[in-house]
Design a protein around this motif. Structure first.
Motif, short mmCIF file in Angstrom:
data_model
loop_
_atom_site.label_atom_id
_atom_site.label_comp_id
_atom_site.label_asym_id
_atom_site.label_seq_id
_atom_site.Cartn_x
_atom_site.Cartn_y
_atom_site.Cartn_z
N LEU A 34 46.21 17.34 41.40
CA LEU A 34 45.98 18.65 40.78
C LEU A 34 44.98 19.47 41.59
O LEU A 34 45.13 20.68 41.75
N ALA A 35 43.94 18.80 42.10
CA ALA A 35 42.91 19.50 42.90
C ALA A 35 43.51 20.07 44.18
O ALA A 35 43.23 21.22 44.55
N ARG A 36 44.34 19.28 44.85
CA ARG A 36 44.98 19.76 46.09
C ARG A 36 45.86 20.97 45.80
O ARG A 36 45.87 21.95 46.54
N ARG A 37 46.60 20.88 44.70
CA ARG A 37 47.51 21.97 44.32
C ARG A 37 46.74 23.27 44.06
O ARG A 37 47.22 24.35 44.36
N GLN A 38 45.52 23.14 43.50
CA GLN A 38 44.71 24.33 43.17
C GLN A 38 43.67 24.64 44.26
O GLN A 38 42.84 25.53 44.08
N ASN A 39 43.73 23.89 45.36
CA ASN A 39 42.81 24.09 46.48
C ASN A 39 41.35 23.95 46.03
O ASN A 39 40.49 24.75 46.38
N ILE A 40 41.08 22.90 45.25
CA ILE A 40 39.74 22.63 44.72
C ILE A 40 39.16 21.39 45.41
O ILE A 40 39.82 20.34 45.45
N SER A 41 37.95 21.52 45.94
CA SER A 41 37.35 20.38 46.66
C SER A 41 36.18 19.75 45.90
O SER A 41 35.69 18.69 46.29
N CYS A 42 35.71 20.40 44.82
CA CYS A 42 34.62 19.86 44.00
C CYS A 42 35.13 19.66 42.57
O CYS A 42 35.43 20.64 41.89
N TYR A 43 35.24 18.42 42.15
CA TYR A 43 35.75 18.17 40.81
C TYR A 43 35.33 16.79 40.32
O TYR A 43 34.91 15.93 41.10
N ARG A 44 35.42 16.59 39.00
CA ARG A 44 35.06 15.30 38.40
C ARG A 44 36.28 14.38 38.40
O ARG A 44 37.36 14.77 37.95
N VAL A 45 36.06 13.18 38.85
CA VAL A 45 37.16 12.21 38.95
C VAL A 45 37.21 11.30 37.72
O VAL A 45 38.27 11.06 37.15
N TYR A 46 36.05 10.82 37.31
CA TYR A 46 35.97 9.80 36.26
C TYR A 46 34.78 10.14 35.38
O TYR A 46 33.72 10.54 35.89
N ASP A 47 34.94 10.02 34.06
CA ASP A 47 33.84 10.37 33.16
C ASP A 47 33.75 9.37 32.01
O ASP A 47 34.29 9.59 30.93
N HIS A 48 33.07 8.25 32.29
CA HIS A 48 32.79 7.27 31.22
C HIS A 48 34.07 6.81 30.54
O HIS A 48 34.09 6.56 29.33
N ASP A 49 35.16 6.71 31.30
CA ASP A 49 36.45 6.35 30.72
C ASP A 49 36.41 4.98 30.03
O ASP A 49 37.04 4.78 29.00
N LEU A 50 35.69 4.04 30.64
CA LEU A 50 35.55 2.69 30.06
C LEU A 50 34.08 2.48 29.70
O LEU A 50 33.21 2.67 30.56
N PRO A 51 33.78 2.07 28.46
CA PRO A 51 32.39 1.91 28.03
C PRO A 51 31.59 0.93 28.90
O PRO A 51 30.39 1.08 29.08
N GLU A 52 32.29 -0.07 29.46
CA GLU A 52 31.60 -1.08 30.28
C GLU A 52 31.20 -0.53 31.65
O GLU A 52 30.41 -1.14 32.36
N PHE A 53 31.79 0.61 32.00
CA PHE A 53 31.49 1.23 33.31
C PHE A 53 31.09 2.69 33.06
O PHE A 53 31.89 3.60 33.24
N PRO A 54 29.83 2.88 32.60
CA PRO A 54 29.39 4.20 32.15
C PRO A 54 28.97 5.12 33.30
O PRO A 54 27.79 5.42 33.48
N PHE A 55 29.96 5.55 34.07
CA PHE A 55 29.70 6.44 35.20
C PHE A 55 30.31 7.81 34.98
O PHE A 55 31.33 7.95 34.31
N SER A 56 29.69 8.79 35.61
CA SER A 56 30.36 10.06 35.88
C SER A 56 30.50 10.11 37.39
O SER A 56 29.52 9.91 38.11
N ILE A 57 31.73 10.32 37.87
CA ILE A 57 31.98 10.33 39.32
C ILE A 57 32.56 11.68 39.71
O ILE A 57 33.58 12.11 39.17
#
Length: 317
Positions: free
Chosen positions: A23-46
Motif C-alpha cells: 500500500l505504501a509503494r502504491r501511494q508513494n509513502i516512505s514513512c509509515y507504521r508497520v506493526y502496532d502492538h499486534d501481539l500482547p507478548e511483543f509490545p512494539f510499535s515499529i
C-alpha cells in the motif's frame, strides 16, 4: 523463550509488512507504521522512515530479568531486520512507559543516548527533520498524514494558526498550500526551533511566518476576534508544565479551548481539532459552532486502520 510465541511474532510481522509495504509503494509513502502492538507478548510499535526503522517497546511486566530481556529484545530486532530487510545498525530502539503518547512535558525531555541521530525524511514531497534517538516522539506524527494533506488543500490565501504546533508539520503543509500567513504556537522552544528548521528544509521563508513561544490557553485569550481562517489544534492529553500558568486536562478544557478558537476565527472559518485521549467525549452542546463533523475515520491512514487511538473533528464557525 517460547519459540511458538516467537514464530507468531515473525509470522505476524511478515504478514503486516507485506500488506502495508504494498500500500505504501502504491501511494508513494516512505514513512509509515508497520506493526502496532499486534501481539500482547511483543509490545512494539515499529515505524519505517525511509531506510531506517524506529522500534518503540512499551514497558510492561514481562517477568524477565535484565539479561534475559536483553537477549529477547536482541532476537526480536534480528527478526525485524530480516523481515524489513534493513541492517541492524539502521534500527533505533526506544522504551516507552505508557501506551499514550503526546503528554506534554514527557516528550520535551531529552533522553540520555550515546549518539544523537537526526536526519531528513520525506512526506508528500516535503522534508522533515526526524530524530530517532533523543525524544519519546520522532518529530513527525505519522497518524496525521491525511489530516495534514487536508490542511494543505484548504490553506491557499488563508491566515492559518497552528496551536500546540510541536515540530510544525501542519505549518509546513500550510506553507506548501500557499497560506497567506502562518502562526505556529508551542510551549517548547526546542520544538519551535525544530519547526523553523523544517521550514528552512523546504526553503519556506516569508515575513508572514510567525513562531510564538507561549502557553496556548493564555495565548488564545490575547487574540483579536476574527483573526484567522483556519486553526489546527492537536493538544496533549494532559500537561502541568512549570512554564504554564495553569495545568491542561483536555477532557475538561477542550470546550473553552475550542470556543476561544471559534471567537478567533473569521466568518466561515474552520478548526481541525484532534486528541489522542481514548476516553474523550466531545462536549457538542456547549461548543458554539455552526457545524461539527467527526472526521476520525476519514483521516485515518492505511497503516493505522483499526489501531488509531485518537479522535479528529472538523469544526465550522
Amino acid at each position: 523463550m517460547n519459540t511458538g510465541k516467537y514464530s507468531m511474532f515473525e509470522n505476524r510481522l511478515q504478514k503486516v509488512y507485506k500488506h502495508k509495504s504494498k500500500l505504501a509503494r502504491r501511494q508513494n509513502i516512505s514513512c509509515y507504521r508497520v506493526y502496532d502492538h499486534d501481539l500482547p507478548e511483543f509490545p512494539f510499535s515499529i515505524e519505517l522512515y525511509g531506510d531506517k526503522v524506529y522500534v518503540a517497546e512499551y514497558l510492561r511486566r514481562h517477568g524477565m530479568d535484565e539479561e534475559v530481556h536483553e537477549q529477547w529484545l536482541g532476537e526480536c530486532l534480528q527478526t525485524i531486520a530480516q523481515i524489513l530487510n534493513v541492517p541492524e545498525e539502521k534500527i533505533f530502539v526506544r522504551q516507552r512507559r505508557t501506551m499514550s503518547h503526546r503528554v506534554a512535558g514527557a516528550q520535551y525531555q531529552k533522553a540520555e543516548e550515546e549518539e544523537s541521530h537526526s536526519f531528513t525524511a520525506e512526506e508528500n514531497n516535503l522534508k522533515f527533520k526526524v530524530n530517532l534517538t533523543d525524544y519519546l516522539d520522532t518529530g513527525l506524527f505519522l497518524d496525521h498524514r491525511v489530516t495534514r494533506s487536508m490542511v494543505m488543500q484548504e490553506s491557499s490565501g488563508k491566515d492559518v494558526l497552528n496551536l500546540f504546533c510541536y515540530t510544525g508539520s501542519f505549518s509546513v503543509y500550510a506553507a506548501a498550500g500557499n497560506a497567506a500567513s502562518i502562526t505556529s504556537v508551542d510551549l517548547s522552544k526546542t520544538y519551535l526551533a525544530w519547526a523553523q528548521e523544517n521550514f528552512k528544509l523546504n526553503n519556506f521563508s516569508d515575513k508572514n511566518y510567525y513562531f510564538i513561544h507561549a502557553d496556548v490557553k493564555q495565548y488564545l485569550k490575547t487574540l483579536q476576534p476574527c483573526s484567522f481562517d483556519l486553526i489546527v489544534m492537536d493538544p496533549p492529553t494532559f500537561s502541568n508544565s512549570k512554564r504554564m500558568k495553569d495545568f491542561l486536562e483536555i477532557q475538561s478544557d477542550h470546550t473553552e479551548l475550542i470556543n476561544d478558537c471559534l471567537r478567533s476565527l473569521k466568518d466561515n472559518g474552520v478548526i481541525y481539532f484532534s486528541t489522542n485521549y481514548t476516553k474523550f467525549a466531545l462536549d457538542e452542546q456547549n461548543i458554539r459552532a455552526a457545524k461539527i463533523k467527526d472526521i476520525t475515520k476519514a483521516t485515518t491512514p492505511f497503516d493505522f486502520e483499526g489501531k488509531l487511538k485518537r479522535w479528529c473533528y472538523k469544526i465550522w464557525k
